[in-house]
Design an enzyme around this catalytic site. Structure first.
Site, PDB file in Angstrom:
ATOM      1  N   GLY A  45      24.663   3.074   0.579  1.00 46.86           N
ATOM      2  CA  GLY A  45      26.032   2.653   0.329  1.00 46.86           C
ATOM      3  C   GLY A  45      26.714   3.614  -0.626  1.00 46.86           C
ATOM      4  O   GLY A  45      26.035   4.329  -1.377  1.00 46.86           O
ATOM      5  N   GLN A  50      32.749   6.304  -6.911  1.00 49.38           N
ATOM      6  CA  GLN A  50      31.633   7.242  -7.079  1.00 49.38           C
ATOM      7  C   GLN A  50      31.997   8.671  -6.701  1.00 49.38           C
ATOM      8  O   GLN A  50      31.329   9.615  -7.107  1.00 49.38           O
ATOM      9  CB  GLN A  50      30.419   6.800  -6.247  1.00 49.38           C
ATOM     10  CG  GLN A  50      29.762   5.533  -6.771  1.00 49.38           C
ATOM     11  CD  GLN A  50      28.555   5.180  -5.940  1.00 49.38           C
ATOM     12  OE1 GLN A  50      28.680   4.554  -4.894  1.00 49.38           O
ATOM     13  NE2 GLN A  50      27.377   5.583  -6.376  1.00 49.38           N
ATOM     14  N   CYS A  92      20.776   3.828  -7.744  1.00 52.50           N
ATOM     15  CA  CYS A  92      22.179   4.136  -7.484  1.00 52.50           C
ATOM     16  C   CYS A  92      22.353   5.655  -7.428  1.00 52.50           C
ATOM     17  O   CYS A  92      21.767   6.371  -8.237  1.00 52.50           O
ATOM     18  CB  CYS A  92      23.039   3.555  -8.609  1.00 52.50           C
ATOM     19  SG  CYS A  92      24.788   3.943  -8.469  1.00 52.50           S
ATOM     20  N   LEU A  93      23.157   6.130  -6.486  1.00 48.71           N
ATOM     21  CA  LEU A  93      23.399   7.571  -6.363  1.00 48.71           C
ATOM     22  C   LEU A  93      24.065   8.133  -7.629  1.00 48.71           C
ATOM     23  O   LEU A  93      23.994   9.332  -7.879  1.00 48.71           O
ATOM     24  CB  LEU A  93      24.270   7.866  -5.133  1.00 48.71           C
ATOM     25  CG  LEU A  93      23.622   7.549  -3.774  1.00 48.71           C
ATOM     26  CD1 LEU A  93      24.622   7.782  -2.646  1.00 48.71           C
ATOM     27  CD2 LEU A  93      22.377   8.382  -3.552  1.00 48.71           C
ATOM     28  N   HIS A 134      25.921  -4.568  -4.796  1.00 45.72           N
ATOM     29  CA  HIS A 134      25.901  -3.324  -5.577  1.00 45.72           C
ATOM     30  C   HIS A 134      27.229  -2.579  -5.411  1.00 45.72           C
ATOM     31  O   HIS A 134      27.830  -2.121  -6.389  1.00 45.72           O
ATOM     32  CB  HIS A 134      24.717  -2.472  -5.096  1.00 45.72           C
ATOM     33  CG  HIS A 134      24.549  -1.184  -5.813  1.00 45.72           C
ATOM     34  ND1 HIS A 134      23.512  -0.947  -6.690  1.00 45.72           N
ATOM     35  CD2 HIS A 134      25.277  -0.037  -5.795  1.00 45.72           C
ATOM     36  CE1 HIS A 134      23.628   0.286  -7.169  1.00 45.72           C
ATOM     37  NE2 HIS A 134      24.690   0.862  -6.633  1.00 45.72           N
ATOM     38  N   GLU A 135      27.708  -2.495  -4.160  1.00 45.15           N
ATOM     39  CA  GLU A 135      28.980  -1.789  -3.905  1.00 45.15           C
ATOM     40  C   GLU A 135      30.165  -2.585  -4.456  1.00 45.15           C
ATOM     41  O   GLU A 135      31.113  -1.998  -4.997  1.00 45.15           O
ATOM     42  CB  GLU A 135      29.156  -1.510  -2.412  1.00 45.15           C
ATOM     43  CG  GLU A 135      28.066  -0.648  -1.780  1.00 45.15           C
ATOM     44  CD  GLU A 135      27.692   0.590  -2.589  1.00 45.15           C
ATOM     45  OE1 GLU A 135      28.582   1.206  -3.189  1.00 45.15           O
ATOM     46  OE2 GLU A 135      26.484   0.926  -2.623  1.00 45.15           O
ATOM     47  N   HIS A 138      30.510  -1.779  -8.001  1.00 46.70           N
ATOM     48  CA  HIS A 138      31.162  -0.486  -8.245  1.00 46.70           C
ATOM     49  C   HIS A 138      32.684  -0.647  -8.275  1.00 46.70           C
ATOM     50  O   HIS A 138      33.364  -0.004  -9.065  1.00 46.70           O
ATOM     51  CB  HIS A 138      30.807   0.525  -7.148  1.00 46.70           C
ATOM     52  CG  HIS A 138      29.535   1.285  -7.403  1.00 46.70           C
ATOM     53  ND1 HIS A 138      29.334   2.055  -8.526  1.00 46.70           N
ATOM     54  CD2 HIS A 138      28.400   1.403  -6.674  1.00 46.70           C
ATOM     55  CE1 HIS A 138      28.123   2.612  -8.478  1.00 46.70           C
ATOM     56  NE2 HIS A 138      27.541   2.234  -7.363  1.00 46.70           N
TER      57      HIS A 138
HETATM   58 ZN   LIG Z   1      25.645   2.675  -6.822  1.00 44.75          ZN
END
Ligand SMILES: [Zn+2]
Length: 169
Positions: A45, A50, A92-93, A134-135, A138
């Site tokens: 995701g 981000q 998380c990225l 999670h998204e 964000h």
């Molecule tokens: Zn993330």
């Protein structure tokens, strides 16, 4: 086009995103870039903040591109329901190299617009429920690290600070 992914410490990641007012050419391009960037990372995701754009958009595909029906785009999403509880490892990225166990509801329903501006609803359990939440976090300026308490949170923040000082973050 691949876009650079911001990391923990960037103020855009901790700010609530703004709603999308119109699905303009720029927004469509952003969505294409987000999908490309998510698959390249690879990640399940990616949310617009981000990649430095503070808009309420995320893309998600827990199949990592293996299932053509697995890709979803959500614009201006909101929760319809959240139930149960699951405890799983999460990363998380924007916080590369770190994972931690995060408590999340087991099943969620999210409603928003797809990239054509049509309303759609996504229901997820297990990993999809986790990824959706999670998204959604964000878009509210919240990272998984913010959901941790005490030592788990402190340890990640301390290591990130060290990496930043060394110019490796
Ligand atoms: Zn993330």
């Amino acid at each position: 086009m691949l876009r650079p992914i911001l990391r923990l410490g960037d103020s855009i990641l901790s700010a609530p995103a703004r709603p999308v007012e119109a699905i303009s050419v720029d927004v469509e391009k952003l969505i294409d870039d987000m999908i490309e960037t998510m698959y390249a990372a690879p990640g399940v995701g990616l949310a617009a903040p981000q990649v430095g754009v503070s808009l309420k958009i995320f893309v998600i595909d827990i199949s990592l591109g293996k299932d053509p029906a697995g890709l979803h785009t959500m614009i201006n999403p909101e929760f319809v329901s959240r139930e149960g509880m699951q405890l799983e490892e999460e990363g998380c990225l924007s916080v590369p190299g770190f994972t931690s166990t995060v408590a999340r509801p087991k099943r969620v329903v999210v409603r928003g617009l797809n990239r054509h501006g049509d309303e759609h609803t996504l229901e997820g359990t297990g990993l999809l429920a986790r990824a959706l939440q999670h998204e959604m976090d964000h878009l509210n300026g919240c990272l998984f690290v913010d959901r941790l308490r005490g030592i788990a949170r402190e340890m990640i923040l301390r290591k990130v600070k060290k990496l930043s000082k060394a110019g490796k973050w």
